[in-house]
Each structure stands twice: as C-alpha cells, then as structure tokens.
Design a protein around this motif. Structure first.
Motif, PDB file in Angstrom:
ATOM      1  N   ASP A  59     -20.738  58.614  15.580  1.00 22.57           N
ATOM      2  CA  ASP A  59     -21.952  58.652  16.182  1.00 22.57           C
ATOM      3  C   ASP A  59     -22.722  57.317  15.528  1.00 22.57           C
ATOM      4  OD1 ASP A  59     -21.671  60.523  17.709  1.00 22.57           O
ATOM      5  OD2 ASP A  59     -22.815  61.925  16.164  1.00 22.57           O
ATOM      6  N   TYR A  60     -22.714  57.013  14.287  1.00 21.36           N
ATOM      7  CA  TYR A  60     -23.370  55.691  13.979  1.00 21.36           C
ATOM      8  C   TYR A  60     -22.723  54.521  14.549  1.00 21.36           C
ATOM      9  CZ  TYR A  60     -24.885  52.116  10.329  1.00 21.36           C
ATOM     10  OH  TYR A  60     -25.157  51.149   9.767  1.00 21.36           O
ATOM     11  N   ALA A  61     -21.536  54.339  14.627  1.00 12.00           N
ATOM     12  CA  ALA A  61     -20.640  53.310  15.076  1.00 12.00           C
ATOM     13  C   ALA A  61     -21.324  52.954  16.608  1.00 12.00           C
ATOM     14  CB  ALA A  61     -18.998  53.470  15.068  1.00 12.00           C
ATOM     15  N   LEU A  62     -21.405  54.258  17.362  1.00 10.14           N
ATOM     16  CA  LEU A  62     -21.846  54.032  18.665  1.00 10.14           C
ATOM     17  C   LEU A  62     -23.035  53.563  18.846  1.00 10.14           C
ATOM     18  CD1 LEU A  62     -20.202  57.283  20.385  1.00 10.14           C
ATOM     19  CD2 LEU A  62     -19.624  54.812  21.032  1.00 10.14           C
ATOM     20  N   ASN A  63     -23.926  54.178  17.834  1.00  9.63           N
ATOM     21  CA  ASN A  63     -25.413  53.618  18.105  1.00  9.63           C
ATOM     22  C   ASN A  63     -25.606  52.006  17.651  1.00  9.63           C
ATOM     23  OD1 ASN A  63     -26.549  56.319  18.800  1.00  9.63           O
ATOM     24  ND2 ASN A  63     -26.684  56.827  16.532  1.00  9.63           N
ATOM     25  N   GLN A  64     -24.713  51.767  16.639  1.00 11.06           N
ATOM     26  CA  GLN A  64     -24.708  50.202  16.369  1.00 11.06           C
ATOM     27  C   GLN A  64     -24.212  49.355  17.570  1.00 11.06           C
ATOM     28  OE1 GLN A  64     -26.615  50.606  13.706  1.00 11.06           O
ATOM     29  NE2 GLN A  64     -25.577  48.761  12.982  1.00 11.06           N
ATOM     30  N   ILE A  65     -23.326  50.040  18.141  1.00  8.75           N
ATOM     31  CA  ILE A  65     -22.903  49.159  19.598  1.00  8.75           C
ATOM     32  C   ILE A  65     -23.726  49.122  20.489  1.00  8.75           C
ATOM     33  CG2 ILE A  65     -21.008  49.443  21.555  1.00  8.75           C
ATOM     34  CD1 ILE A  65     -19.138  50.341  19.473  1.00  8.75           C
ATOM     35  N   LYS A  66     -24.413  50.287  20.696  1.00  7.71           N
ATOM     36  CA  LYS A  66     -25.634  50.277  21.634  1.00  7.71           C
ATOM     37  C   LYS A  66     -26.650  49.360  21.370  1.00  7.71           C
ATOM     38  CE  LYS A  66     -29.073  53.608  23.701  1.00  7.71           C
ATOM     39  NZ  LYS A  66     -29.596  54.940  23.649  1.00  7.71           N
ATOM     40  N   VAL A  67     -27.060  49.205  19.957  1.00  4.11           N
ATOM     41  CA  VAL A  67     -27.989  48.403  19.677  1.00  4.11           C
ATOM     42  C   VAL A  67     -27.766  46.841  19.838  1.00  4.11           C
ATOM     43  CG1 VAL A  67     -29.255  47.152  17.464  1.00  4.11           C
ATOM     44  CG2 VAL A  67     -29.087  49.755  17.959  1.00  4.11           C
ATOM     45  N   ILE A  68     -26.286  46.607  19.494  1.00  2.00           N
ATOM     46  CA  ILE A  68     -25.701  45.392  19.876  1.00  2.00           C
ATOM     47  C   ILE A  68     -25.726  44.899  21.184  1.00  2.00           C
ATOM     48  CG2 ILE A  68     -23.682  43.768  19.579  1.00  2.00           C
ATOM     49  CD1 ILE A  68     -23.230  45.448  16.868  1.00  2.00           C
ATOM     50  N   ALA A  69     -25.375  45.873  22.078  1.00  2.46           N
ATOM     51  CA  ALA A  69     -25.423  45.651  23.470  1.00  2.46           C
ATOM     52  C   ALA A  69     -26.646  45.386  23.996  1.00  2.46           C
ATOM     53  CB  ALA A  69     -24.784  46.978  24.034  1.00  2.46           C
ATOM     54  N   GLU A  70     -27.708  46.037  23.514  1.00  2.37           N
ATOM     55  CA  GLU A  70     -29.124  45.735  24.158  1.00  2.37           C
ATOM     56  C   GLU A  70     -29.726  44.337  23.532  1.00  2.37           C
ATOM     57  OE1 GLU A  70     -31.384  49.223  22.408  1.00  2.37           O
ATOM     58  OE2 GLU A  70     -30.894  50.357  23.985  1.00  2.37           O
ATOM     59  N   HIS A  71     -29.038  44.105  22.398  1.00  2.00           N
ATOM     60  CA  HIS A  71     -29.618  42.732  21.993  1.00  2.00           C
ATOM     61  C   HIS A  71     -28.733  41.604  22.617  1.00  2.00           C
ATOM     62  CE1 HIS A  71     -30.726  39.721  18.986  1.00  2.00           C
ATOM     63  NE2 HIS A  71     -29.615  39.598  18.777  1.00  2.00           N
ATOM     64  N   LEU A  72     -27.678  41.817  22.926  1.00  2.00           N
ATOM     65  CA  LEU A  72     -26.811  40.693  23.679  1.00  2.00           C
ATOM     66  C   LEU A  72     -27.488  40.656  25.344  1.00  2.00           C
ATOM     67  CD1 LEU A  72     -23.264  41.267  22.691  1.00  2.00           C
ATOM     68  CD2 LEU A  72     -24.912  39.364  22.139  1.00  2.00           C
TER      69      LEU A  72
END
Length: 119
Positions: A59-72
């Motif tokens: 869940d933590y990794a998926l949330n980090q991926i989501k944050v990075i995707a939004e930033h990108l």
C-alpha cells in the motif's frame, strides 16, 4: 485443580500425572488435537502477521507511485504549456523573418531601380 478433573475425564496421562501407568487412546488423541491446534494457531498468526506487513508495504509503495505519477503529470502539463509558448514564439519569429525578407527585397529592388535610372 481443574486440570486434574480434565485428566480424569481424558484418562490416564503418565506425562502429566505421577500415579499413571499408561495413556489411553482417547487422551492421546485429545492431547494431539490440542497440541496441533496450538501449533496451527501459531503458524496461522505468523502467516497473517507477515501478510499484513507485506500488505502495508505494498500500500505504501502504491501510494508513492500514485504521488510520483501525479507529480509527473504536472511536469508533463508544464512542458506542454511551455512547448505551446515556444511554438507561438517560433511562429512569430518566422513571421518576422518573412517580413524582414520582404523589406530587404523591396530595398534591393529600389536600389536597382535607382541604379538603372541613374545610368
């Protein structure tokens, strides 16, 4: 006290009482079931605990991926806006270049016309 009454119901268990000669089949079965249940509960708890830890990490990794995707996505939007501004600037420069070329051609024609009329 309660365990002594349990022993009387189960039969003779020499490992747990002093005056016992042999363990009965029923008490052996009950003791095996209890030991198996305890071991099974411990193993189940260990598996559950490990899966829960893994789930939290995922869940933590998926949330980090989501944050990075939004930033990108925000960076991509900025790049697109910048690209549009650069295209607009380039088109303006190209238009100015054409106008400058027309002005230069007009001046060259005027120079040639003035040379031919002077001669």
């Amino acid at each position: 006290m309660w365990w002594q009454s349990a022993l009387l119901n189960w039969g003779c268990i020499p490992e747990l009482s002093n005056n016992c000669v042999d363990m009965t089949n029923a008490s052996s079965t009950y003791l095996s079931i209890v030991i198996g249940a305890v071991i099974g509960a411990i193993i189940s708890w260990l598996i559950y605990s490990q899966q829960k830890r893994t789930s939290h990490k995922q869940d933590y990794a998926l949330n980090q991926i989501k944050v990075i995707a939004e930033h990108l996505e925000r960076i991509l939007k900025r790049l697109e806006d910048s690209d549009k501004r650069h295209d607009k600037t380039l088109n303006t420069i190209m238009e100015l270049d054409k106008r400058i070329d027309l002005v230069i051609e007009k001046q060259e024609r005027l120079l040639e016309a003035s040379r031919t009329s002077s001669s």
